[in-house]
Design a protein around this motif. Structure first.
Motif, PDB file in Angstrom:
ATOM      1  N   UNK A 148      12.810 -49.778  -2.429  1.00 21.54           N
ATOM      2  CA  UNK A 148      11.428 -49.571  -2.003  1.00 21.54           C
ATOM      3  C   UNK A 148      10.653 -50.881  -2.102  1.00 21.54           C
ATOM      4  N   UNK A 149      10.784 -51.560  -3.233  1.00 19.43           N
ATOM      5  CA  UNK A 149      10.073 -52.835  -3.425  1.00 19.43           C
ATOM      6  C   UNK A 149      10.561 -53.892  -2.434  1.00 19.43           C
ATOM      7  N   UNK A 150      11.865 -53.893  -2.186  1.00 14.17           N
ATOM      8  CA  UNK A 150      12.441 -54.908  -1.303  1.00 14.17           C
ATOM      9  C   UNK A 150      12.017 -54.710   0.148  1.00 14.17           C
ATOM     10  N   UNK A 151      11.899 -53.467   0.586  1.00 13.90           N
ATOM     11  CA  UNK A 151      11.653 -53.179   1.990  1.00 13.90           C
ATOM     12  C   UNK A 151      10.180 -52.962   2.327  1.00 13.90           C
ATOM     13  N   UNK A 152       9.342 -52.838   1.324  1.00 15.83           N
ATOM     14  CA  UNK A 152       7.910 -52.708   1.572  1.00 15.83           C
ATOM     15  C   UNK A 152       7.341 -54.067   1.982  1.00 15.83           C
ATOM     16  N   UNK A 153       6.523 -54.059   3.025  1.00 20.02           N
ATOM     17  CA  UNK A 153       5.887 -55.288   3.494  1.00 20.02           C
ATOM     18  C   UNK A 153       4.386 -55.064   3.613  1.00 20.02           C
ATOM     19  N   UNK A 154       3.688 -56.093   4.018  1.00 21.56           N
ATOM     20  CA  UNK A 154       2.242 -55.966   4.222  1.00 21.56           C
ATOM     21  C   UNK A 154       1.921 -55.074   5.412  1.00 21.56           C
ATOM     22  N   UNK A 155       2.938 -54.746   6.208  1.00 18.72           N
ATOM     23  CA  UNK A 155       2.738 -53.857   7.359  1.00 18.72           C
ATOM     24  C   UNK A 155       3.065 -52.402   7.047  1.00 18.72           C
ATOM     25  N   UNK A 156       3.534 -52.110   5.836  1.00 22.46           N
ATOM     26  CA  UNK A 156       3.871 -50.729   5.454  1.00 22.46           C
ATOM     27  C   UNK A 156       2.587 -49.924   5.284  1.00 22.46           C
ATOM     28  N   UNK A 157       2.446 -48.872   6.058  1.00 22.03           N
ATOM     29  CA  UNK A 157       1.249 -48.026   5.986  1.00 22.03           C
ATOM     30  C   UNK A 157       1.519 -46.715   5.243  1.00 22.03           C
ATOM     31  N   UNK A 158       2.710 -46.176   5.442  1.00 20.41           N
ATOM     32  CA  UNK A 158       3.063 -44.880   4.846  1.00 20.41           C
ATOM     33  C   UNK A 158       4.455 -44.970   4.239  1.00 20.41           C
ATOM     34  N   UNK A 179       2.121 -44.760  -8.207  1.00 23.25           N
ATOM     35  CA  UNK A 179       1.490 -45.954  -8.776  1.00 23.25           C
ATOM     36  C   UNK A 179       1.794 -47.182  -7.926  1.00 23.25           C
ATOM     37  N   UNK A 180       3.026 -47.280  -7.450  1.00 19.04           N
ATOM     38  CA  UNK A 180       3.422 -48.384  -6.568  1.00 19.04           C
ATOM     39  C   UNK A 180       2.569 -48.389  -5.302  1.00 19.04           C
ATOM     40  N   UNK A 181       2.402 -47.210  -4.693  1.00 19.93           N
ATOM     41  CA  UNK A 181       1.625 -47.113  -3.459  1.00 19.93           C
ATOM     42  C   UNK A 181       0.148 -47.430  -3.700  1.00 19.93           C
ATOM     43  N   UNK A 207      -1.481 -39.951  -7.229  1.00 17.88           N
ATOM     44  CA  UNK A 207      -1.871 -40.736  -6.057  1.00 17.88           C
ATOM     45  C   UNK A 207      -1.026 -40.395  -4.825  1.00 17.88           C
ATOM     46  N   UNK A 208      -0.888 -39.112  -4.543  1.00 16.65           N
ATOM     47  CA  UNK A 208      -0.166 -38.656  -3.357  1.00 16.65           C
ATOM     48  C   UNK A 208      -1.198 -38.291  -2.291  1.00 16.65           C
ATOM     49  N   UNK A 209      -1.054 -38.867  -1.108  1.00 13.04           N
ATOM     50  CA  UNK A 209      -2.014 -38.626  -0.036  1.00 13.04           C
ATOM     51  C   UNK A 209      -1.848 -37.248   0.586  1.00 13.04           C
TER      52      UNK A 209
END
Length: 386
Positions: A148-158, A179-181, A207-209
């Motif tokens: 999750x940390x590796x593949x999350x970028x500044x473009x990750x919205x959901x 917490x990460x989100x 923190x779940x949308x």
């Protein structure tokens, strides 16, 4: 503490039911609620149903207690796919945005996001990882926070994942993921079809949308029912995808076409509500879900699983085990035999389990007795090997 009676669950007269991850048997109060609502329509048509028109609000209130939120944040839907579709198609994606999900998600939590590729959105999939205790071969298992940390970028919205994977039983640590989100301003969308009613689900605390869940698994409800939680700030982001009379504040003032959609989660209840089903699901929550704290339910399920593990033939049925927050109501086994054949032959002996994607799944609920567990294990151990 737990009322494990045949009066509440008549399915016990037929055998030992350990397939709550598939379609659960209805408790008697739900069947009664369905029959009473049908009787009312039979005898009076629409006027006969008038007393039931408030049942959806009662259902929302009951679901809000389960999710530790306000009723205005909960909607009654038909299934998880409907809820996920309204989120995915209503979200304000821009070309180049990314959605992070898991490669082996259930279709309800995959196709709505896949569809967004037509809008120039990239669906990034977490790879499968051996998260449990045991070699799964090529069977699905779970995903890691490292990925999750590796593949999350500044473009990750959901980030859109299931709380519990329907195949292996791997559970996400939603507290850690939430917490990460929150740190990164990402909206966390959770498919809780395989957890709500079996494990604690606390969207506001974690923190779940959004949370979507079907009603016919761990909530004991009828097919064609589901619950849909949205946080207010997340709900305001979503464009309307499906609209109808019930979406609007003016309700049955049908020729008043003023655009006045509900700002609460009622906006997602867009058309004629299946009153019978809402009444039945409310009865399930009140009779079989809300009387017991979620933590106590999970503890009882795990106790029953431990009883299974203590006596099942480990040479024949090799369990896939998860620890801590990754444990769930699904106890999956790997066997050299055909799981579908085992499922069918066990059913002939009055033991009901399920098979998915190469796993044999045992899923007792709080209503399962020790005697039913022992009977189920005895039957499985005694089946003729292929």
């Amino acid at each position: 503490m737990f009322q494990k009676t045949r009066e509440l669950f008549p399915v016990k007269e037929k055998g030992a039911f350990l397939a709550h991850c598939a379609i659960s048997p209805l408790p008697r109060p739900a069947c009664r609620a369905l029959a009473e609502a049908a009787e009312a329509q039979m005898r009076g048509g629409g006027p006969g149903l008038v007393p039931y028109f408030g049942v959806v609000e009662a259902l929302r209130e009951a679901a809000a207690r389960l999710l530790a939120t306000r009723s205005g944040n909960v909607a009654f839907v038909k299934n998880t796919s409907e809820a996920m579709g309204m989120i995915a198609n209503g979200y304000p994606f821009q070309p180049g945005d990314q959605i992070l999900s898991y490669v082996h998600e259930y279709p309800a939590n995959h196709y709505p996001w896949k569809l967004q590729e037509k809008r120039g959105v990239e669906l990034v999939l977490l790879p499968d990882r051996p998260m449990g205790d045991g070699d799964t071969g090529r069977r699905p298992c779970g995903w890691s926070m490292e990925d999750v940390r590796r593949l999350t970028t500044e473009r990750t919205r959901i980030i859109a994942v299931s709380h519990v994977q329907f195949t292996s039983g791997f559970a996400a640590d939603l507290k850690e993921l939430g917490a990460f989100c929150k740190e990164r301003g990402i909206d966390l969308v959770v498919d809780a079809a395989q957890s709500l009613g079996a494990l604690p689900v606390r969207p506001e605390e974690w923190n779940i949308a959004a949370v979507a869940a079907s009603g016919w698994k761990w909530l004991f409800g009828p097919t064609g029912t589901g619950l849909f939680y949205t946080a207010p700030e997340f709900r305001r982001k979503l464009a309307h995808v499906l609209v109808g009379a019930e979406s609007m504040v003016q309700g049955d003032d049908y020729l008043n076409h003023t655009w006045q959609p509900h700002t609460s989660a009622r906006r997602f209840e867009y058309s004629t509500t299946p009153t019978f089903l809402a009444a039945a699901l409310e009865a399930c929550l009140k009779a079989a879900v809300l009387p017991y704290p979620a933590d106590a339910v999970a503890a009882e399920i795990f106790r029953l699983q431990d009883r299974i593990l203590a006596t099942i033939d480990r040479d024949r049925y090799r369990p896939l085990l998860f620890s801590g927050p990754h444990r769930s109501g699904i106890l999956s086994f790997i066997t050299r035999e055909d799981p579908d054949r085992i499922m069918k032959e066990a059913a002939q002996e009055g033991v009901f389990v399920s098979a998915r994607c190469g796993y044999l799944r045992l899923a007792p609920h709080w209503c399962t007795t020790d005697e039913e567990v022992d009977r189920a294990v005895g039957v499985l151990n005694a089946l003729d090997p292929a």
